[in-house]
Design a protein around this motif. Structure first.
Motif, PDB file in Angstrom:
ATOM      1  N   ALA A 160       0.818  -1.217   0.000  1.00  0.00           N
ATOM      2  CA  ALA A 160       0.000   0.000   0.000  1.00  0.00           C
ATOM      3  C   ALA A 160       0.847   1.260   0.000  1.00  0.00           C
ATOM      4  N   GLN A 161       2.010   1.206   0.629  1.00  0.00           N
ATOM      5  CA  GLN A 161       2.885   2.387   0.656  1.00  0.00           C
ATOM      6  C   GLN A 161       3.337   2.741  -0.754  1.00  0.00           C
ATOM      7  N   GLU A 162       3.726   1.747  -1.509  1.00  0.00           N
ATOM      8  CA  GLU A 162       4.178   1.979  -2.879  1.00  0.00           C
ATOM      9  C   GLU A 162       3.024   2.448  -3.767  1.00  0.00           C
ATOM     10  N   ALA A 163       1.830   1.958  -3.501  1.00  0.00           N
ATOM     11  CA  ALA A 163       0.663   2.371  -4.283  1.00  0.00           C
ATOM     12  C   ALA A 163       0.409   3.867  -4.144  1.00  0.00           C
ATOM     13  N   MET A 164       0.671   4.416  -2.970  1.00  0.00           N
ATOM     14  CA  MET A 164       0.448   5.847  -2.760  1.00  0.00           C
ATOM     15  C   MET A 164       1.415   6.705  -3.569  1.00  0.00           C
ATOM     16  N   PRO A 171       1.250  14.517  -2.331  1.00  0.00           N
ATOM     17  CA  PRO A 171       2.660  14.597  -1.948  1.00  0.00           C
ATOM     18  C   PRO A 171       2.853  14.320  -0.461  1.00  0.00           C
ATOM     19  N   PRO A 172       4.036  13.865  -0.066  1.00  0.00           N
ATOM     20  CA  PRO A 172       4.302  13.601   1.355  1.00  0.00           C
ATOM     21  C   PRO A 172       3.971  14.808   2.223  1.00  0.00           C
ATOM     22  N   ASN A 173       3.365  14.525   3.370  1.00  0.00           N
ATOM     23  CA  ASN A 173       2.985  15.521   4.376  1.00  0.00           C
ATOM     24  C   ASN A 173       1.770  16.356   3.977  1.00  0.00           C
ATOM     25  N   SER A 174       1.183  16.079   2.802  1.00  0.00           N
ATOM     26  CA  SER A 174      -0.061  16.762   2.457  1.00  0.00           C
ATOM     27  C   SER A 174      -1.193  16.201   3.316  1.00  0.00           C
ATOM     28  N   ARG A 188      -1.506  12.328   4.684  1.00  0.00           N
ATOM     29  CA  ARG A 188      -1.580  12.013   6.113  1.00  0.00           C
ATOM     30  C   ARG A 188      -2.814  11.178   6.415  1.00  0.00           C
ATOM     31  N   PHE A 189      -3.927  11.498   5.742  1.00  0.00           N
ATOM     32  CA  PHE A 189      -5.146  10.700   5.919  1.00  0.00           C
ATOM     33  C   PHE A 189      -4.936   9.281   5.388  1.00  0.00           C
ATOM     34  N   GLN A 190      -4.300   9.154   4.223  1.00  0.00           N
ATOM     35  CA  GLN A 190      -4.031   7.840   3.650  1.00  0.00           C
ATOM     36  C   GLN A 190      -3.123   7.017   4.561  1.00  0.00           C
ATOM     37  N   ASP A 191      -2.105   7.654   5.123  1.00  0.00           N
ATOM     38  CA  ASP A 191      -1.201   6.959   6.047  1.00  0.00           C
ATOM     39  C   ASP A 191      -1.950   6.468   7.282  1.00  0.00           C
ATOM     40  N   PHE A 192      -2.863   7.304   7.774  1.00  0.00           N
ATOM     41  CA  PHE A 192      -3.642   6.948   8.967  1.00  0.00           C
ATOM     42  C   PHE A 192      -4.505   5.716   8.698  1.00  0.00           C
ATOM     43  N   VAL A 193      -5.223   5.727   7.574  1.00  0.00           N
ATOM     44  CA  VAL A 193      -6.086   4.593   7.234  1.00  0.00           C
ATOM     45  C   VAL A 193      -5.252   3.344   6.971  1.00  0.00           C
ATOM     46  N   LYS A 194      -4.101   3.520   6.351  1.00  0.00           N
ATOM     47  CA  LYS A 194      -3.243   2.365   6.049  1.00  0.00           C
ATOM     48  C   LYS A 194      -2.766   1.691   7.331  1.00  0.00           C
ATOM     49  N   LYS A 195      -2.447   2.480   8.341  1.00  0.00           N
ATOM     50  CA  LYS A 195      -2.002   1.907   9.610  1.00  0.00           C
ATOM     51  C   LYS A 195      -3.122   1.114  10.283  1.00  0.00           C
ATOM     52  N   GLY A 216      -4.322  -1.570   6.714  1.00  0.00           N
ATOM     53  CA  GLY A 216      -3.383  -2.186   5.777  1.00  0.00           C
ATOM     54  C   GLY A 216      -3.664  -1.793   4.338  1.00  0.00           C
ATOM     55  N   VAL A 217      -4.725  -1.022   4.102  1.00  0.00           N
ATOM     56  CA  VAL A 217      -5.117  -0.594   2.755  1.00  0.00           C
ATOM     57  C   VAL A 217      -5.070   0.919   2.693  1.00  0.00           C
ATOM     58  N   SER A 218      -4.499   1.467   1.630  1.00  0.00           N
ATOM     59  CA  SER A 218      -4.465   2.928   1.478  1.00  0.00           C
ATOM     60  C   SER A 218      -5.633   3.368   0.600  1.00  0.00           C
ATOM     61  N   PRO A 219      -6.442   4.327   1.049  1.00  0.00           N
ATOM     62  CA  PRO A 219      -7.594   4.800   0.270  1.00  0.00           C
ATOM     63  C   PRO A 219      -7.147   5.757  -0.843  1.00  0.00           C
ATOM     64  N   LEU A 220      -6.919   5.241  -2.016  1.00  0.00           N
ATOM     65  CA  LEU A 220      -6.450   6.041  -3.135  1.00  0.00           C
ATOM     66  C   LEU A 220      -7.629   6.667  -3.879  1.00  0.00           C
ATOM     67  N   ILE A 221      -7.370   7.749  -4.592  1.00  0.00           N
ATOM     68  CA  ILE A 221      -8.384   8.374  -5.444  1.00  0.00           C
ATOM     69  C   ILE A 221      -7.845   8.326  -6.872  1.00  0.00           C
ATOM     70  N   PRO A 222      -8.078   7.211  -7.573  1.00  0.00           N
ATOM     71  CA  PRO A 222      -7.504   7.050  -8.915  1.00  0.00           C
ATOM     72  C   PRO A 222      -8.174   7.952  -9.940  1.00  0.00           C
ATOM     73  N   VAL A 223      -7.412   8.327 -10.937  1.00  0.00           N
ATOM     74  CA  VAL A 223      -7.917   9.130 -12.044  1.00  0.00           C
ATOM     75  C   VAL A 223      -7.645   8.368 -13.332  1.00  0.00           C
ATOM     76  N   GLY A 224      -8.714   8.020 -14.049  1.00  0.00           N
ATOM     77  CA  GLY A 224      -8.563   7.270 -15.289  1.00  0.00           C
ATOM     78  C   GLY A 224      -9.399   7.868 -16.403  1.00  0.00           C
ATOM     79  N   ARG A 225      -9.992   7.012 -17.195  1.00  0.00           N
ATOM     80  CA  ARG A 225     -10.840   7.431 -18.312  1.00  0.00           C
ATOM     81  C   ARG A 225     -12.251   6.908 -18.078  1.00  0.00           C
ATOM     82  N   GLY A 226     -13.177   7.337 -18.927  1.00  0.00           N
ATOM     83  CA  GLY A 226     -14.551   6.878 -18.809  1.00  0.00           C
ATOM     84  C   GLY A 226     -14.919   5.922 -19.925  1.00  0.00           C
TER      85      GLY A 226
END
Length: 352
Positions: free
Chosen positions: A205-209, A255-258, A262-269, A272-282
């Motif tokens: 999850a850390q690498e995913a962020m 970016p780090p410390n944003s 910080r919220f993603q790090d908190f949830v990951k701890k 074990g899963v980081s809540p990502l907000i992916p951006v793709g296509r439709g």
């Protein structure tokens, strides 16, 4: 923001690829939702028989996972590991698999796989959903894909994951898989396979962020558990690099410390899963949506790094093998980036 629309007239095969990819991209959310609804609906609204069956099944899930770590010893039902539906998913990107060295079926392997990307799509297809190419390149070696242990505690979802060849990355599950006999006459090898290869997305999850297009930022310097496991079981470590994995999705800047990081790090701890907000296509545009972009992913499988088996690995030896893995991953990137990356001149590898 200018929207780039997809053409209306598209070959049916490509439409199918889009639909199948949308299904698999949403699969984790679908599985979690369906599992919750089935369990909750049965226990709340079911009659005595339905409730009794559900309670029995929940007890089975608990006992079975505790006893076997939910591991499927063989390849499982091949119809769930290679079929036309899964090939549509593979061909959407497309995902490719490249062999650079032999993997003799006389030992077991840990595939140290990088980068994680948003979903780990390339490795998930080649070693989970559509294993036909793997079996062609590495005969008699069973492909398995490691994922979080908690996924196998979710009723119904765990059955689907097991059908796709996923295994828990818990210590007990990995020892069970990697300690299997390589003797062709052993009862566990009656399927004609004599080796297990378990892929682990080491950065997790850390690498995913840190996953953003063109940026290969790996979390590896302090990840040594997979090395200890390899030494403990005598399994060779195989470096694997998926070029293009980070290009199929972007994500909201974190970016780090944003505040978001910080919220993603908190949830990951906590989970074990980081809540990502992916951006793709439709479905009908190339500008925004939850679908991954059509970007080629090439998984390059490197040469195995043999280890000396020791059930109590010494720290100096762990560090030595760990350095070999880092060097092998860096070598794979430098050797093949020009061949498999369109933006190879600007692509950089950072190992944290």
């Amino acid at each position: 923001m200018k929207i780039e629309w997809a053409p209306l007239r598209v070959p049916l095969q490509r439409r199918m690829q889009v639909l199948v990819t949308a299904f698999f991209t949403s699969m984790l959310l679908i599985l979690l939702s369906v599992s919750f609804l089935l369990v909750a609906g049965s226990l709340i609204y079911g009659g005595l028989l339905v409730r009794s069956l559900m309670v029995t099944y929940l007890a089975y899930v608990f006992v079975h996972h505790k006893k076997t770590q939910s591991v499927v010893d063989g390849n499982g039902w091949m119809i769930t590991r290679t079929n036309p539906l899964h090939r549509h998913y593979r061909d959407y990107f497309p995902v490719e698999l490249v062999k650079t060295a032999e993997l003799p079926a006389t030992k077991n392997y840990i595939l140290a796989s990088f980068p994680h990307g948003i979903l780990g799509t390339g490795i998930g297809i080649n070693m989970g959903l559509e294993i036909s190419k793997w079996l062609e390149l590495f005969p008699q070696v069973r492909p398995k894909l490691g994922t979080l242990d908690q996924h196998f505690h979710v009723p119904f979802m765990r059955e689907v994951l097991r059908c796709w060849g996923l295994v828990s990355v818990s210590k007990e599950a990995l020892i069970r898989m990697l300690s299997k006999s390589n003797d062709p006459k052993h009862k566990d090898n009656r399927d004609g396979f004599t080796s297990n290869a378990v892929a682990i997305l080491v950065g997790g999850a850390q690498e995913a962020m840190d996953s953003h297009p063109g940026q290969y930022i790996l979390t590896l310097k302090n990840r040594k558990g997979f090395v200890r496991m390899a030494i403990r079981t005598g399994s060779s470590i195989v470096p694997s690099f998926s070029f293009g994995e980070v290009d199929i999705f972007d994500q909201v800047a974190n970016p780090p410390n944003s505040l978001l990081r910080r919220f993603q790090d908190f949830v990951k701890k906590l989970t074990g899963v980081s809540p990502l907000i992916p951006v793709g296509r439709g479905f009908f545009n190339y500008t925004f949506g939850f679908l991954p972009f059509r970007r080629r992913i090439v998984q390059v499988v490197g040469a195995p790094i043999d280890v000396v088996k020791n059930e109590q690995p010494e720290s100096d030896y762990v560090d030595k093998v760990h350095r070999q893995v880092i060097e092998a991953v860096e070598k794979l990137f430098d050797q093949y980036k020009d061949k498999y990356l369109e933006n190879s001149k600007s692509a950089t590898l950072v190992v944290h």
